[in-house]
Design a protein around this motif. Structure first.
Motif, PDB file in Angstrom:
ATOM      1  N   MET A   1       0.835  -1.202   0.000  1.00 49.92           N
ATOM      2  CA  MET A   1       0.000   0.000   0.000  1.00 49.92           C
ATOM      3  C   MET A   1       0.866   1.247   0.000  1.00 49.92           C
ATOM      4  SD  MET A   1      -3.148  -0.892  -0.102  1.00 49.92           S
ATOM      5  CE  MET A   1      -4.184   0.383   0.610  1.00 49.92           C
ATOM      6  N   GLU A   3       0.422   4.182   1.363  1.00 52.38           N
ATOM      7  CA  GLU A   3       0.359   5.126   2.476  1.00 52.38           C
ATOM      8  C   GLU A   3       1.690   5.269   3.196  1.00 52.38           C
ATOM      9  OE1 GLU A   3      -2.555   2.847   4.043  1.00 52.38           O
ATOM     10  OE2 GLU A   3      -4.098   3.687   2.757  1.00 52.38           O
ATOM     11  N   ALA A   4       2.292   4.111   3.542  1.00 53.87           N
ATOM     12  CA  ALA A   4       3.507   4.154   4.344  1.00 53.87           C
ATOM     13  C   ALA A   4       4.642   4.820   3.577  1.00 53.87           C
ATOM     14  CB  ALA A   4       3.907   2.751   4.761  1.00 53.87           C
ATOM     15  N   SER A  15       1.733  11.913  14.323  1.00 53.67           N
ATOM     16  CA  SER A  15       0.855  11.268  13.350  1.00 53.67           C
ATOM     17  C   SER A  15       1.427   9.906  13.001  1.00 53.67           C
ATOM     18  CB  SER A  15       0.709  12.138  12.102  1.00 53.67           C
ATOM     19  OG  SER A  15       1.926  12.183  11.404  1.00 53.67           O
ATOM     20  N   GLY A  16       0.670   9.097  12.279  1.00 52.97           N
ATOM     21  CA  GLY A  16       1.114   7.741  11.975  1.00 52.97           C
ATOM     22  C   GLY A  16       1.233   6.919  13.248  1.00 52.97           C
ATOM     23  N   LEU A  17       2.319   6.154  13.348  1.00 48.64           N
ATOM     24  CA  LEU A  17       2.549   5.365  14.563  1.00 48.64           C
ATOM     25  C   LEU A  17       2.590   6.271  15.786  1.00 48.64           C
ATOM     26  CD1 LEU A  17       3.298   2.701  15.996  1.00 48.64           C
ATOM     27  CD2 LEU A  17       5.671   3.173  15.446  1.00 48.64           C
ATOM     28  N   ARG A  19       0.656   8.573  16.536  1.00 49.70           N
ATOM     29  CA  ARG A  19      -0.671   8.769  17.115  1.00 49.70           C
ATOM     30  C   ARG A  19      -1.070   7.558  17.976  1.00 49.70           C
ATOM     31  NH1 ARG A  19      -3.514  13.103  14.502  1.00 49.70           N
ATOM     32  NH2 ARG A  19      -2.865  12.385  12.477  1.00 49.70           N
ATOM     33  N   VAL A  20      -0.600   6.370  17.575  1.00 44.83           N
ATOM     34  CA  VAL A  20      -0.826   5.186  18.415  1.00 44.83           C
ATOM     35  C   VAL A  20      -0.084   5.369  19.739  1.00 44.83           C
ATOM     36  CG1 VAL A  20      -0.680   2.690  18.536  1.00 44.83           C
ATOM     37  CG2 VAL A  20      -0.950   3.792  16.321  1.00 44.83           C
ATOM     38  N   LEU A  22       0.721   8.106  21.099  1.00 44.16           N
ATOM     39  CA  LEU A  22       0.015   9.164  21.839  1.00 44.16           C
ATOM     40  C   LEU A  22      -1.090   8.554  22.702  1.00 44.16           C
ATOM     41  CD1 LEU A  22       0.109  12.274  21.892  1.00 44.16           C
ATOM     42  CD2 LEU A  22      -1.671  12.274  20.177  1.00 44.16           C
ATOM     43  N   LEU A  23      -1.863   7.631  22.113  1.00 48.39           N
ATOM     44  CA  LEU A  23      -2.950   6.983  22.856  1.00 48.39           C
ATOM     45  C   LEU A  23      -2.385   6.152  24.015  1.00 48.39           C
ATOM     46  CD1 LEU A  23      -6.062   6.254  22.920  1.00 48.39           C
ATOM     47  CD2 LEU A  23      -5.410   4.180  21.714  1.00 48.39           C
ATOM     48  N   VAL A  24      -1.362   5.341  23.726  1.00 54.05           N
ATOM     49  CA  VAL A  24      -0.822   4.450  24.758  1.00 54.05           C
ATOM     50  C   VAL A  24      -0.168   5.262  25.881  1.00 54.05           C
ATOM     51  CG1 VAL A  24       0.749   2.546  25.220  1.00 54.05           C
ATOM     52  CG2 VAL A  24      -0.494   2.623  23.068  1.00 54.05           C
ATOM     53  N   VAL A  27      -2.838   6.728  28.023  1.00 54.04           N
ATOM     54  CA  VAL A  27      -3.400   5.751  28.962  1.00 54.04           C
ATOM     55  C   VAL A  27      -2.495   5.616  30.180  1.00 54.04           C
ATOM     56  CG1 VAL A  27      -3.912   3.303  29.302  1.00 54.04           C
ATOM     57  CG2 VAL A  27      -4.647   4.451  27.219  1.00 54.04           C
ATOM     58  N   LEU A  30      -2.542   8.706  32.443  1.00 56.10           N
ATOM     59  CA  LEU A  30      -3.746   8.729  33.273  1.00 56.10           C
ATOM     60  C   LEU A  30      -3.664   7.689  34.386  1.00 56.10           C
ATOM     61  CD1 LEU A  30      -6.582  10.051  33.428  1.00 56.10           C
ATOM     62  CD2 LEU A  30      -7.432   8.086  32.156  1.00 56.10           C
ATOM     63  N   VAL A  38      -4.354   8.313  44.271  1.00 60.23           N
ATOM     64  CA  VAL A  38      -5.075   7.496  45.254  1.00 60.23           C
ATOM     65  C   VAL A  38      -4.128   7.034  46.357  1.00 60.23           C
ATOM     66  CG1 VAL A  38      -6.263   5.291  45.592  1.00 60.23           C
ATOM     67  CG2 VAL A  38      -6.858   6.732  43.650  1.00 60.23           C
TER      68      VAL A  38
ATOM     69  N   GLU B  89      -6.483   9.617  11.743  1.00 63.00           N
ATOM     70  CA  GLU B  89      -5.360   8.845  11.229  1.00 63.00           C
ATOM     71  C   GLU B  89      -5.857   7.822  10.220  1.00 63.00           C
ATOM     72  OE1 GLU B  89      -2.163   9.541  12.200  1.00 63.00           O
ATOM     73  OE2 GLU B  89      -1.679   8.178  10.571  1.00 63.00           O
ATOM     74  N   TRP B  93      -2.264   2.819  10.874  1.00 58.30           N
ATOM     75  CA  TRP B  93      -2.081   3.137  12.296  1.00 58.30           C
ATOM     76  C   TRP B  93      -3.403   3.502  12.946  1.00 58.30           C
ATOM     77  CZ3 TRP B  93       2.132   0.914  13.016  1.00 58.30           C
ATOM     78  CH2 TRP B  93       3.158   0.998  12.090  1.00 58.30           C
ATOM     79  N   ILE B  97      -4.801   1.895  16.365  1.00 53.80           N
ATOM     80  CA  ILE B  97      -5.352   2.642  17.504  1.00 53.80           C
ATOM     81  C   ILE B  97      -6.630   1.964  18.001  1.00 53.80           C
ATOM     82  CG2 ILE B  97      -6.558   4.795  18.121  1.00 53.80           C
ATOM     83  CD1 ILE B  97      -4.535   6.288  16.382  1.00 53.80           C
TER      84      ILE B  97
END
Lengths: 140, 121
Positions: A1, A3-4, A15-17, A19-20, A22-24, A27, A30, A38, B89, B93, B97
């Motif tokens: 593909m 995209e990469a 962006s790309g990986l 953004r993944v 960023l989410l992890v 988490v 938090l 606590v 995204e 990726w 997510i």
């Protein structure tokens, strides 16, 4: 593909990986800070060192998340420093907890190399540093 | 919190996780249906969390109520945030997510069950 391969080299860090990541990182930011909050508010006297370490780990994850999110030269530097501290933290605390559990009566994210979190805290800084390194500024 | 709906949510999240991870491995961006599936999972999680919230006012209130509510808020917000990031995204990726998010949901539900099982003084 395609995209990469068509992804520009100067694409944003978050962006790309990224953004993944960023989410992890979000988490972990938090969960580590909430856990520390606590621990500190309910039973700080039991193990002050471990709970302060929990809070510190939370701050490191927060700054890594922020660095990835804002990107650019400054964001990259923040993320680089945070991921390095994170790697050092998980290795040092991991070795200390495996060698002598007596000094850490209560668990933190980094205890036993993050075994309580599926060893993700151990793997994450390597992926983070690799990603930041791949996004080092290149002369045009 | 320990009813059949929890099991349904966990199984649905794991099945979706496998699907999204496969999509990511095949270098596919999240499709419209992938995002709709994430929205459906969000709705399922929201229903589960509402039931857990109502149970808070019943007899079996978990002893660690603050942590429980913290987990409730996190769990209900988690899939929508991941879906939002995945929409930004449109590459493989984005699928990753969604896959990661669907792996985290069962962990959150299991933690909630753990906290809910410790009741009383």
């Amino acid at each position: 593909m395609p995209e990469a391969s068509t992804r520009p080299r100067d694409a944003a860090l978050g962006s790309g990986l990224g953004r993944v990541l960023l989410l992890v990182y979000g988490v972990f930011a938090l969960s580590a800070s909430a856990r520390a909050l606590v621990q500190i508010t309910t039973k700080f006297g039991e193990a002050p060192l471990a709970y302060l370490l929990s809070a510190f780990a939370g701050l490191v994850y927060i700054s890594a998340t922020v660095g990835l999110a804002i990107g650019g030269v400054r964001g990259r530097l923040i993320a680089l420093v945070s991921c390095s501290i994170e790697l050092l933290g998980v290795l040092v605390v991991g070795v200390l907890t495996v060698a002598d559990a007596g000094d850490f009566p209560d668990d933190t994210v980094w205890s036993h190399f993050g075994s309580g979190y599926g060893y993700v805290p151990l793997v994450l800084p390597f992926i983070g540093l690799w990603w930041i390194w791949r996004h080092r500024p290149r002369p045009a | 919190m320990n009813g059949p709906l929890s099991v349904v949510t966990i199984v649905a999240a794991l099945v979706l996780a496998a699907w999204y991870l496969l999509r990511s491995a095949l270098d596919r961006a999240p499709s419209r249906y992938d995002l709709l599936a994430a929205a459906a999972l969000s709705a399922l999680v929201a229903v589960l969390m509402l039931i857990a919230l109502v149970a808070l006012f019943g007899d079996s209130r978990p002893s660690d109520t603050v942590t429980f509510i913290g987990y409730l808020i996190t769990t209900i917000a988690f899939t929508p945030v991941a879906a939002y990031l995945a929409r930004l995204e449109p590459t493989r990726w984005g699928s990753l997510i969604l896959g990661v998010a669907c792996l985290v949901i069962p962990v959150l539900v299991l933690r909630l069950q753990q906290i809910a099982s410790v009741t009383g003084a």
